[in-house]
Enzyme design. Sequence first.
Site, PDB file in Angstrom:
ATOM      1  CB  ALA A  63     -19.062  31.258  34.481  1.00  0.00           C
ATOM      2  CG  MET A  64     -24.888  30.133  30.982  1.00  0.00           C
ATOM      3  SD  MET A  64     -24.387  28.662  30.031  1.00  0.00           S
ATOM      4  CE  MET A  64     -24.940  29.134  28.397  1.00  0.00           C
ATOM      5  CD  GLU A  65     -21.462  29.182  27.173  1.00  0.00           C
ATOM      6  OE1 GLU A  65     -21.678  28.256  26.381  1.00  0.00           O
ATOM      7  OE2 GLU A  65     -21.173  28.997  28.375  1.00  0.00           O
ATOM      8  CG  ASN A  66     -26.397  33.373  29.915  1.00  0.00           C
ATOM      9  OD1 ASN A  66     -26.863  32.299  29.604  1.00  0.00           O
ATOM     10  ND2 ASN A  66     -26.103  33.690  31.165  1.00  0.00           N
ATOM     11  CD  GLU A  88     -24.388  25.246  27.762  1.00  0.00           C
ATOM     12  OE1 GLU A  88     -23.859  24.819  26.728  1.00  0.00           O
ATOM     13  OE2 GLU A  88     -23.780  25.969  28.564  1.00  0.00           O
ATOM     14  CG  HIS A  98     -18.200  29.752  25.696  1.00  0.00           C
ATOM     15  ND1 HIS A  98     -18.195  28.662  24.848  1.00  0.00           N
ATOM     16  CD2 HIS A  98     -17.988  29.257  26.943  1.00  0.00           C
ATOM     17  CE1 HIS A  98     -17.981  27.564  25.562  1.00  0.00           C
ATOM     18  NE2 HIS A  98     -17.845  27.894  26.826  1.00  0.00           N
ATOM     19  CG  HIS A 115     -14.173  28.715  29.597  1.00  0.00           C
ATOM     20  ND1 HIS A 115     -13.589  27.498  29.361  1.00  0.00           N
ATOM     21  CD2 HIS A 115     -15.494  28.530  29.394  1.00  0.00           C
ATOM     22  CE1 HIS A 115     -14.509  26.614  29.020  1.00  0.00           C
ATOM     23  NE2 HIS A 115     -15.693  27.221  29.036  1.00  0.00           N
ATOM     24  CD  GLU A 116     -18.098  30.905  31.013  1.00  0.00           C
ATOM     25  OE1 GLU A 116     -18.972  30.822  30.121  1.00  0.00           O
ATOM     26  OE2 GLU A 116     -17.657  29.898  31.602  1.00  0.00           O
TER      27      GLU A 116
END
EC number: 3.4.11.-
Length: 889
Positions: free
Chosen positions: A291-294, A151, A330, A326-327
């Site tokens: 962080a990233m919600e993969n 992203e 998602h 939060h993640e």
Amino acid sequence: MCKLRGERDLAEGGLDVTKGREILPANVIAKHYDLTLEPDFKKLTYEGTVVIDLEVAEDSESISLNTLELDIHSTKVLSGETTISSSPELSYHEATQTTKIAFDKQLSKGSKAQLEMKFTGQLNDKMAGFYRSTYKNTDGSEGVLATTQMEATDARRAFPCFDEPSLKAEFTITLIADKHLTCLSNMDVASETEIHSEMSGATKKVVKFNKSPPMSTYLLAFIVGELNYIETDKFRLPIRVYAPPNQEIEHGQFSLELAARTLEFYEKTFDSAFPLPKMDMVAIPDFAAGAMENWGLITYRVVDILFDEKTSGASVKERVAEVVQHELAHQWFGNLVTMDFWDGLWLNEGFATWMSWYSCNIFYPEWKVWQSYVIDTLQGALSLDSLRSSHPIEVPVKRADEVNQIFDAISYSKGSCVLRMISKYLGEDIFMEGIRRYLKKHAYGNTQTTDLWAALSDASGKDVSSVMDIWTKHVGYPVITVTENESEKSINVKQNRLLRTADVKPEEDTVLYPVFLGLRTKDGVDESLVLSKREENFKVPDLDFFKLNADHSGIYRTSYTPVRLEKLGKAARDGLLSVEDRAGMLADAGALAASGYQKTSGVLNLLKGFDGEKEFVVWNELISRLGAIQSAWIFEDQKVRDALETFQRDLVSEKAHEKGWEFKEGDDHVEQQFKGMLFGAAGMSGDKTVIEAAKDMFAKFSKGDKSAIHPNIRGSVFGMALKYGGKEEYDVILDTYRNSKNSDECNTALRSLGRARSPELIKKTLTLPFGGEVKEQDVYLPLAALRTHPEGIEQLYGWMTDNWEELTKKFPAGLSMLGTIVSICTSSFTSQAALDRIQAFFTDKNTKGFDQSLAQSSDAIRAKSAWLARDRDDVKDWAYKAKTIKAEL
């Protein structure tokens, strides 16, 4: 016209520009990717093969897809058993990051085709695409793992793909790696076999993962490296936390248990089962975001997932909980249902932000997060949105390089504030029913904001879009000016656009917002009153006591007369206002003084009236507002600055001493933060008792007693050591950064160093970003504290201009770090002369990719310059009067 020429160039690059966006043509549709990757940790490269199954939507003699920094070796286009082309003509369009594949035979509409490409990519150090992350092993050697961050638009950096959120497809991932390494992807493992690798000559494992559901390319993830893990069986599917071997994996226990509870809670709340077979959460040593919600494989900064109760404070625990929740939100809002293009980013980020507060409040009611929301999320949104260079929540995005600039307080914070406002307007139960309908209807698909409004309208029976479109499609928000009519027992409320620069033009003040007034009186709160016109009169049961925006869930500021403000201050002391009311009132008063609606001296006097306040959140906002005044006055007369510091000390010291700085077993989550905040505010404003206590703790810490400083006040003790100390203290803190095994302690040390003011130590701090020992994800940390003193602000700017060429090489404009650095190095100035200097520097520079950050910095400087021009003498007079009063006492 120039525009037509630009459109022709884009079309030659294989893009469709008919919708006002630079998007790929829709002549073929990717249905499935079979992607195989083999990383080489010695060469820091990887070999890849991708086979993409396509449906042909139009007769086609070319295919355009996204690639970036990939070396493509071979390309084949097949249709059934027929090879359409084994060596098609490839042309690359750099500006749009597209490769166009042209061939002689035509693909017929309605047929199926396959595109096969073999390529080599770099395991880059940009924290984008398929990249390398490094860490120090206990024996001093360097460990390397390969990980991803797709992203917003970096899947194209990892493999050739149709890299837009609406172009969902299924993915089958295969990773080839050394046998001792862990391989992870979004899905669970389907098979594991061994092969003899031609690339390395060694026997390697081939890990093939099960096929994913339809998903966007930006959510794809794969990781190869040495990783330890812990897991839990407290959810119906396996959940694991992974970390490199240099980290204490047990510190992932809090996040692991929270994830199990949260997934179960979200499944029930959304009435929608988590659709993947597992959930992995991984601590990554180099990570640009938080962080990233993969989907099914969430990646985090180490500090945002690993948490040790013994060595980290209460605020860190709250941050970790917020990020994890939060993640996980998602996984539904963003992953299962995805915005159709990046102008709908807020649908992802606004909802995940709101949901993290909502769930945190249910899990940890004692944390009182909705109180914190008023001084955190709401103020962040109102602050950025009071600048002319802000943007609407639904911001038009045309090109790939514009996307990273909208991951900001508008998409996240203002987006979540709009959702909080609508949830209050509809009622939380009805709001959640609308969310459930939205998720059911659009599962595995893509949406626009109108789809959310339609679901909420369906659930509530109200026309939600007519109310909410105004909030999402326009930039800014109103200030509500209140005047009173005693004889008619009514108030007149009038809305106008608020700009911090206090120079609203008539054409900028045409939008009329539906403002939920939330009128609080002694009878309770009337939520039914809405101001949709420019101004209107409303009856009030009793003018003796009233307040608008009860609990501050509305997105606006309220401007009262000085007399009414004084009455509200008394009402606060009499217990007639909620905690949110009191904190929000202070925030409004401070912001309106900065915008020219009130005198700054009046705000300072209002703050003084809150010295008997008992609640953490109100004190937090009080100190923040005083800090904002001090920041604007940072280059002003030293006597005035000293008076502001003395004022802060007089305000907080008694409370700080009363609370103390011993942290006991019985101190709850909020009390711990309260004590820590008061201790820091008193000490940094010169409280001798607190400074002595801090020096004593620091001396013990320096001699090896790492428990001498409690984690809740670590940053404050380090800050005081640097403000009132010298090189010896600096070296201890720098050594802590270099050698601590705790990532939170490392970050706190690095973040503190800029507080040292001597020219020698400022220079030393400014060598850190390019010195090789600070990770690129953290380069902004030692810079930020330099903004706490004039010398640091000047030196920061000089460092940026001296190193501009190296900065632009190290941090490409398409990524977000350069914008962050530009903002840190410019936004703390307070004069027009400084702004002129900054604008002159950037006149001949290409600002593509960070132009919004630069514009927002410039606006912030203009606002402070105008504030000083209005209130410089006002604050000076207040300071002298305050000193006189003190002398007389």
